[in-house]
Scaffold this active site. Structure first.
Site, mmCIF file in Angstrom:
data_model
loop_
_atom_site.group_PDB
_atom_site.id
_atom_site.type_symbol
_atom_site.label_atom_id
_atom_site.label_comp_id
_atom_site.label_asym_id
_atom_site.label_seq_id
_atom_site.Cartn_x
_atom_site.Cartn_y
_atom_site.Cartn_z
ATOM 1 N N TRP A 39 0.871 -1.181 0.000
ATOM 2 C CA TRP A 39 0.000 0.000 0.000
ATOM 3 C C TRP A 39 0.903 1.224 0.000
ATOM 4 O O TRP A 39 1.887 1.274 0.754
ATOM 5 C CB TRP A 39 -0.907 0.041 1.232
ATOM 6 C CG TRP A 39 -1.652 1.344 1.294
ATOM 7 C CD1 TRP A 39 -2.734 1.696 0.542
ATOM 8 C CD2 TRP A 39 -1.306 2.493 2.084
ATOM 9 N NE1 TRP A 39 -3.095 2.996 0.822
ATOM 10 C CE2 TRP A 39 -2.234 3.505 1.759
ATOM 11 C CE3 TRP A 39 -0.307 2.778 3.020
ATOM 12 C CZ2 TRP A 39 -2.208 4.776 2.346
ATOM 13 C CZ3 TRP A 39 -0.270 4.047 3.613
ATOM 14 C CH2 TRP A 39 -1.223 5.019 3.282
ATOM 15 N N GLU A 96 -2.876 -3.020 -2.629
ATOM 16 C CA GLU A 96 -4.006 -2.491 -1.854
ATOM 17 C C GLU A 96 -4.386 -1.084 -2.291
ATOM 18 O O GLU A 96 -3.595 -0.156 -2.202
ATOM 19 C CB GLU A 96 -3.650 -2.488 -0.358
ATOM 20 C CG GLU A 96 -4.769 -1.939 0.523
ATOM 21 C CD GLU A 96 -4.406 -1.908 1.999
ATOM 22 O OE1 GLU A 96 -3.244 -2.212 2.348
ATOM 23 O OE2 GLU A 96 -5.290 -1.563 2.810
ATOM 24 N N LYS A 136 -7.029 2.401 -2.257
ATOM 25 C CA LYS A 136 -7.711 3.209 -1.253
ATOM 26 C C LYS A 136 -8.572 4.235 -1.968
ATOM 27 O O LYS A 136 -8.262 4.629 -3.095
ATOM 28 C CB LYS A 136 -6.663 3.900 -0.365
ATOM 29 C CG LYS A 136 -7.198 4.514 0.909
ATOM 30 C CD LYS A 136 -6.065 4.825 1.886
ATOM 31 C CE LYS A 136 -6.597 5.446 3.165
ATOM 32 N NZ LYS A 136 -5.574 5.502 4.214
ATOM 33 N N ASP A 142 -9.455 -3.527 1.444
ATOM 34 C CA ASP A 142 -9.552 -3.063 2.829
ATOM 35 C C ASP A 142 -10.975 -2.542 3.034
ATOM 36 O O ASP A 142 -11.448 -1.698 2.264
ATOM 37 C CB ASP A 142 -8.494 -1.967 3.060
ATOM 38 C CG ASP A 142 -8.447 -1.486 4.499
ATOM 39 O OD1 ASP A 142 -9.513 -1.160 5.049
ATOM 40 O OD2 ASP A 142 -7.350 -1.420 5.079
ATOM 41 N N HIS A 183 -11.701 1.113 2.753
ATOM 42 C CA HIS A 183 -11.184 1.848 1.601
ATOM 43 C C HIS A 183 -12.150 1.955 0.440
ATOM 44 O O HIS A 183 -11.759 2.087 -0.707
ATOM 45 C CB HIS A 183 -9.890 1.192 1.095
ATOM 46 C CG HIS A 183 -8.737 1.359 2.023
ATOM 47 N ND1 HIS A 183 -7.451 1.007 1.702
ATOM 48 C CD2 HIS A 183 -8.672 1.860 3.284
ATOM 49 C CE1 HIS A 183 -6.637 1.260 2.718
ATOM 50 N NE2 HIS A 183 -7.356 1.774 3.695
ATOM 51 N N HIS A 207 -8.333 -6.837 4.146
ATOM 52 C CA HIS A 207 -7.905 -6.069 5.317
ATOM 53 C C HIS A 207 -9.169 -5.742 6.077
ATOM 54 O O HIS A 207 -9.947 -4.885 5.659
ATOM 55 C CB HIS A 207 -7.190 -4.793 4.893
ATOM 56 C CG HIS A 207 -5.705 -4.956 4.838
ATOM 57 N ND1 HIS A 207 -4.838 -3.897 4.732
ATOM 58 C CD2 HIS A 207 -4.939 -6.068 4.906
ATOM 59 C CE1 HIS A 207 -3.596 -4.354 4.730
ATOM 60 N NE2 HIS A 207 -3.631 -5.661 4.819
ATOM 61 N N ASP A 267 -13.014 8.065 8.581
ATOM 62 C CA ASP A 267 -11.822 7.368 9.048
ATOM 63 C C ASP A 267 -11.999 5.865 8.864
ATOM 64 O O ASP A 267 -13.081 5.332 9.083
ATOM 65 C CB ASP A 267 -11.581 7.716 10.519
ATOM 66 C CG ASP A 267 -10.225 7.227 10.979
ATOM 67 O OD1 ASP A 267 -9.384 6.907 10.114
ATOM 68 O OD2 ASP A 267 -10.017 7.147 12.200
ATOM 69 N N ASP A 294 -10.009 3.106 10.133
ATOM 70 C CA ASP A 294 -9.226 2.118 10.859
ATOM 71 C C ASP A 294 -9.709 1.787 12.264
ATOM 72 O O ASP A 294 -8.905 1.544 13.156
ATOM 73 C CB ASP A 294 -7.753 2.567 10.903
ATOM 74 C CG ASP A 294 -7.174 2.643 9.505
ATOM 75 O OD1 ASP A 294 -7.171 1.609 8.830
ATOM 76 O OD2 ASP A 294 -6.743 3.736 9.090
ATOM 77 N N ASP A 320 -6.632 -5.096 9.953
ATOM 78 C CA ASP A 320 -5.919 -3.829 9.765
ATOM 79 C C ASP A 320 -6.687 -2.683 10.410
ATOM 80 O O ASP A 320 -7.630 -2.151 9.840
ATOM 81 C CB ASP A 320 -5.717 -3.544 8.268
ATOM 82 C CG ASP A 320 -4.962 -2.232 8.052
ATOM 83 O OD1 ASP A 320 -4.345 -1.735 9.013
ATOM 84 O OD2 ASP A 320 -4.996 -1.700 6.929
#
Ligand code: RNT
Ligand code: ZN
Length: 421
Positions: free
Chosen positions: A188, A228, A230, A261, A264, A288, A296, A298, A328
């Protein structure tokens, strides 16, 4: 949790599931075969153990929370990981980033990292029956401070990062060979910009060339490469060089794995729905698992609809062989070991729920064109006693069932983490 009660509840659950044609013992056996790749970076807020003077934001990541206790060196991180693993049932992998090498006494720039820096991790993993995965770290470094790495207009910056990723692929091969399990190397990069560039094609052309150089050497079967994408990041709100379309097209053309992810994509986009669309054309998928909240991406994983949909689809598509399930997220505001375990157990519960669905009956209803029964059965399945099967599974794996692990995580924080200053 009382063992007799766990067994009693399990036997009753087993009967209830059997009525629907579901074999709970089989489901538990299947779950025990699914490795989760635990991300090392939850333990220290993506800090790592080098000292380049770069800040995490040089690369669009941000960890909030200032709770005391993050791991300050390799030994502390390993101790914390051991605690986390002891509370998560089943087989595991550990996912390392390049900045987590052992640079004590042998500092190295990113483009110089070598297997030697990870020998300690390999030995540690081998002793514990763990397998390793790896990531190039193309952020948190002065050379990434202006937001571009592999697609940077300056050739010398591109050279530095290309050499870093090449070095990381060699480290991955070392890990894969030593531990006799292909090491997933995921890439990434933060490349993107706050405002829209005039020449997007130039950035993507440079990234494509950089990837071609990185992958020019076939390193064999000890490594698997994934890319990966995003949607946007901090400082890359308007343009992301490695978008989903870019990596998907590249991966299909060059037969690389794609890493999806959960944080993402557009919030209403279903990552689960992508599996059956992508798998026929790719050598594999990496997930992920993360939780996006507003802008956000994560947050600590919980057993929400996106995890349930994804785990169900992995099982339903018989995609386990071609799927690599990784976590992740990073939260520096709560018990860090507890955060690891919460997310890992949530994913495992999701997988178990999927394995416990009355698949034969659902398929029969579908084949008969009976949309009503298919719908009603899925609804009733939601109230089945999956928790009793989960507790039995934990007990069998010799990890705490039910809520018992929470007290252990609290105790560990009090005794070990909180005294780190
Ligand atoms: C960043 C990506 C990437 C990182 C880790 C640390 O948006 O999700 O996977 O979180 O490599
Ligand atoms: Zn990710």
């Amino acid at each position: 949790m009382n063992s007799a009660r766990i067994q009693k509840s399990y036997l009753s659950a087993r009967e209830a599931y059997a009525e629907l044609g579901v074999d709970t013992d089989k489901a538990m056996a299947a779950l025990a075969e699914i490795p989760l790749s635990l991300h090392c970076w939850q333990g220290d807020d993506v800090g790592g153990f080098e000292n380049t003077g770069g800040s995490l934001q040089d690369g669009g990541l941000q960890v909030t929370g200032n709770r005391p206790g993050k791991a300050r060196d390799i030994d502390e991180l390993r101790l914390d990981l051991e605690k986390a693993f002891s509370l998560i049932p089943g087989p595991h992998r550990l996912n390392l980033h390049a900045i987590y090498g052992d640079f004590r006494g042998r500092p190295a720039e990113r483009d110089e990292i070598a297997p030697d820096h990870f020998r300690g991790w390999v030995d540690w993993a081998r002793e514990r029956g763990l397998k390793l995965d790896f990531n190039a770290t193309c952020f948190a470094h002065p050379m990434a401070a202006d937001g571009f790495t592999l697609s940077h207009p300056d050739k010398s910056v591109r050279r530095f990062w290309i050499d870093h990723v090449k070095a990381c692929r060699r480290v991955s091969v070392f890990m894969g060979r030593e531990l006799k399990s292909p090491c997933l190397h995921n890439l990434w990069i933060p490349d993107g910009s706050k405002e829209t560039p005039v020449d997007r094609a130039a950035y993507r052309g440079r990234l494509s060339e950089a990837l071609d150089e990185i992958f020019a050497v076939d390193l064999g079967t000890a490594i698997r490469d994934s890319l990966e994408s995003k949607l946007f990041g901090i400082g890359s709100e308007s343009f992301v060089v490695g978008s989903h379309e870019f990596y998907l097209a590249y991966a299909v053309a060059k037969q690389k794995l794609v890493c999806l992810d959960l944080g993402h994509f557009h919030p209403t986009e279903s990552v689960a729905d992508k599996i059956s669309a992508l798998l026929p054309f790719l050598p594999g998928l990496v997930f992920h698992l993360s939780r996006g909240v507003r802008w956000d991406s994560d947050h600590v994983v919980v057993l929400d609809d996106s995890i349930l949909a994804l785990t169900e689809e992995i099982i339903r598509c018989r995609a386990l062989d071609k799927s690599h399930v990784a976590l992740d997220y990073f939260d520096g505001g709560i018990n860090r070991v507890g955060a690891w375990v919460t997310g890992a157990r949530a994913v495992q519960k999701g997988l178990l729920a999927a394995l416990l669905l009355p698949e034969d009956k659902l398929r029969q209803a579908e084949a008969a064109g009976d949309a009503f029964q298919r719908l009603a059965l899925r609804e009733e399945a939601k109230a089945m006693p999956a928790g009793a099967v989960w507790d039995a599974y934990c007990e069998k794996a010799a990890v705490p069932a039910g809520t018992d692990w929470i007290a252990e995580a609290v105790g560990y924080e009090k005794d070990v983490l909180a005294v780190r200053r």
